[in-house]
Design a protein around this motif. Structure first.
Motif, PDB file in Angstrom:
ATOM      1  N   GLN A 146       0.816  -1.207   0.000  1.00 25.13           N
ATOM      2  CA  GLN A 146       0.000   0.000   0.000  1.00 25.13           C
ATOM      3  C   GLN A 146       0.859   1.271   0.000  1.00 25.13           C
ATOM      4  O   GLN A 146       0.317   2.372  -0.084  1.00 25.13           O
ATOM      5  N   ASN A 147       2.167   1.102   0.071  1.00 21.08           N
ATOM      6  CA  ASN A 147       3.095   2.239   0.019  1.00 21.08           C
ATOM      7  C   ASN A 147       4.400   1.756  -0.613  1.00 21.08           C
ATOM      8  O   ASN A 147       5.358   1.421   0.077  1.00 21.08           O
ATOM      9  N   LEU A 148       4.433   1.754  -1.925  1.00 19.85           N
ATOM     10  CA  LEU A 148       5.570   1.211  -2.663  1.00 19.85           C
ATOM     11  C   LEU A 148       6.632   2.264  -2.998  1.00 19.85           C
ATOM     12  O   LEU A 148       7.618   1.941  -3.651  1.00 19.85           O
ATOM     13  N   GLU A 149       6.426   3.502  -2.564  1.00 16.66           N
ATOM     14  CA  GLU A 149       7.363   4.578  -2.893  1.00 16.66           C
ATOM     15  C   GLU A 149       8.820   4.227  -2.591  1.00 16.66           C
ATOM     16  O   GLU A 149       9.711   4.521  -3.396  1.00 16.66           O
ATOM     17  N   SER A 154       7.402   5.593  -9.889  1.00 21.62           N
ATOM     18  CA  SER A 154       6.242   5.620 -10.779  1.00 21.62           C
ATOM     19  C   SER A 154       6.630   5.180 -12.185  1.00 21.62           C
ATOM     20  O   SER A 154       7.698   5.520 -12.692  1.00 21.62           O
ATOM     21  N   GLN A 179      -6.240   1.617  -1.865  1.00 25.17           N
ATOM     22  CA  GLN A 179      -4.887   2.174  -1.780  1.00 25.17           C
ATOM     23  C   GLN A 179      -3.883   1.229  -2.442  1.00 25.17           C
ATOM     24  O   GLN A 179      -2.962   1.664  -3.136  1.00 25.17           O
ATOM     25  N   SER A 182      -4.279   1.698  -6.132  1.00 23.48           N
ATOM     26  CA  SER A 182      -3.698   2.962  -6.553  1.00 23.48           C
ATOM     27  C   SER A 182      -2.181   2.850  -6.694  1.00 23.48           C
ATOM     28  O   SER A 182      -1.591   3.363  -7.667  1.00 23.48           O
ATOM     29  N   GLU A 183      -1.525   2.175  -5.754  1.00 27.35           N
ATOM     30  CA  GLU A 183      -0.084   2.002  -5.822  1.00 27.35           C
ATOM     31  C   GLU A 183       0.320   1.117  -7.005  1.00 27.35           C
ATOM     32  O   GLU A 183       1.312   1.384  -7.689  1.00 27.35           O
ATOM     33  N   CYS A 184      -0.443   0.065  -7.237  1.00 30.35           N
ATOM     34  CA  CYS A 184      -0.144  -0.817  -8.379  1.00 30.35           C
ATOM     35  C   CYS A 184      -0.231  -0.055  -9.695  1.00 30.35           C
ATOM     36  O   CYS A 184       0.626  -0.232 -10.584  1.00 30.35           O
ATOM     37  N   ARG A 186       0.103   3.206 -10.064  1.00 29.73           N
ATOM     38  CA  ARG A 186       1.145   4.245 -10.080  1.00 29.73           C
ATOM     39  C   ARG A 186       2.455   3.709 -10.636  1.00 29.73           C
ATOM     40  O   ARG A 186       3.165   4.403 -11.378  1.00 29.73           O
ATOM     41  N   VAL A 187       2.809   2.484 -10.268  1.00 26.84           N
ATOM     42  CA  VAL A 187       4.120   1.956 -10.680  1.00 26.84           C
ATOM     43  C   VAL A 187       4.104   1.330 -12.067  1.00 26.84           C
ATOM     44  O   VAL A 187       5.155   0.945 -12.584  1.00 26.84           O
TER      45      VAL A 187
END
Length: 240
Positions: A146-149, A154, A179, A182-184, A186-187
């Motif tokens: 949920q937070n892959l930053e 991206s 969430q 959304s992360e999936c 984004r990357v």
């Protein structure tokens, strides 16, 4: 939401351990890390070092390989498996895929990540894993899907795989699942594909994915049945 069905390789866990595991899952939130740490610390029987929900790489390869062959030009293709656990999906792609792939498996359980890194390096009395293509790579990192930053910039992956992770996270509430989605997205690279593997019926999953990925195209393909159970591959791709 349909119950998450735990279809295990027969040789993965002893019968008593399987019964205890399924009993614990029935009464717990699958989004809690401590539950997964306990699961991945459990005993394994025989020579099968991995644990697969739903199905493993052997069942998925007939679906995945054509997608990899059609993926946008990249060398090697970057693949992310979110919530990889100790599944055979990452190791199968690395050791058996004839196409060069750079595979990253992430999981929030340090126990799972340590097990898979040990397996990769030939620990636990296993033979070290060797790539199916000389340019292929494999890495496992502890990270929250949920937070892959911290681990995934991206637009950096051509293919993102989610095998049962949405199902588990959604048991803790749909906001967490959205969430994750959304992360999936984004990357994903501009022409990349997110695939969610699940046993959840399209009548339930598709509206959720369409709501959470507006501006993307969502399709579904039926897989299997494997061991008598039908599964679905939910594909999220950029709209053309």
């Amino acid at each position: 939401m349909a119950a998450l069905r735990a279809t295990l390789h027969v040789a993965t866990l002893a019968a008593g351990a399987r019964r205890a595991l399924l009993g614990s899952l029935a009464g717990n939130c699958l989004a809690h890390r401590c539950l997964w740490d306990k699961l991945h610390s459990g005993p394994r029987v025989g020579s099968v070092p991995t644990f697969d929900w739903f199905f493993g790489y052997e069942e998925a390869q007939g679906f995945l390989l054509p997608l990899l062959q059609e993926a946008p030009a990249a060398y090697p293709l970057r693949v992310l498996d979110v919530g990889c656990g100790t599944s055979s999906l990452c190791t199968g792609l690395y050791t058996k895929c004839p196409i060069p792939v750079d595979v990253l498996g992430v999981d929030f359980s340090p126990v799972a990540v340590a097990h898979m890194n040990s397996l990769l390096e030939g620990g636990q009395d296993q033979i070290p894993l060797y790539p199916g293509h000389p340019a292929s790579r494999l890495q496992f990192i502890q990270a929250d899907a949920q937070n892959l930053e911290p681990v995934a910039p991206s637009g950096s992956f051509q293919l993102v795989l989610d095998k049962g992770t949405w199902d588990a996270v959604a048991r803790g509430g749909l906001p967490g699942a959205y969430q994750l989605l959304s992360e999936c997205l984004r990357v994903l690279s501009p022409r990349g594909t997110l695939i969610q593997f699940s046993d959840e019926d399209p009548d339930v999953r598709l509206p959720c994915l369409e709501q959470g990925s507006q501006g993307w195209t969502v399709t579904v393909q039926e897989l299997g049945p494997f061991r008598g159970i039908p599964y679905f591959a939910y594909l999220v791709q950029v709209s053309h």
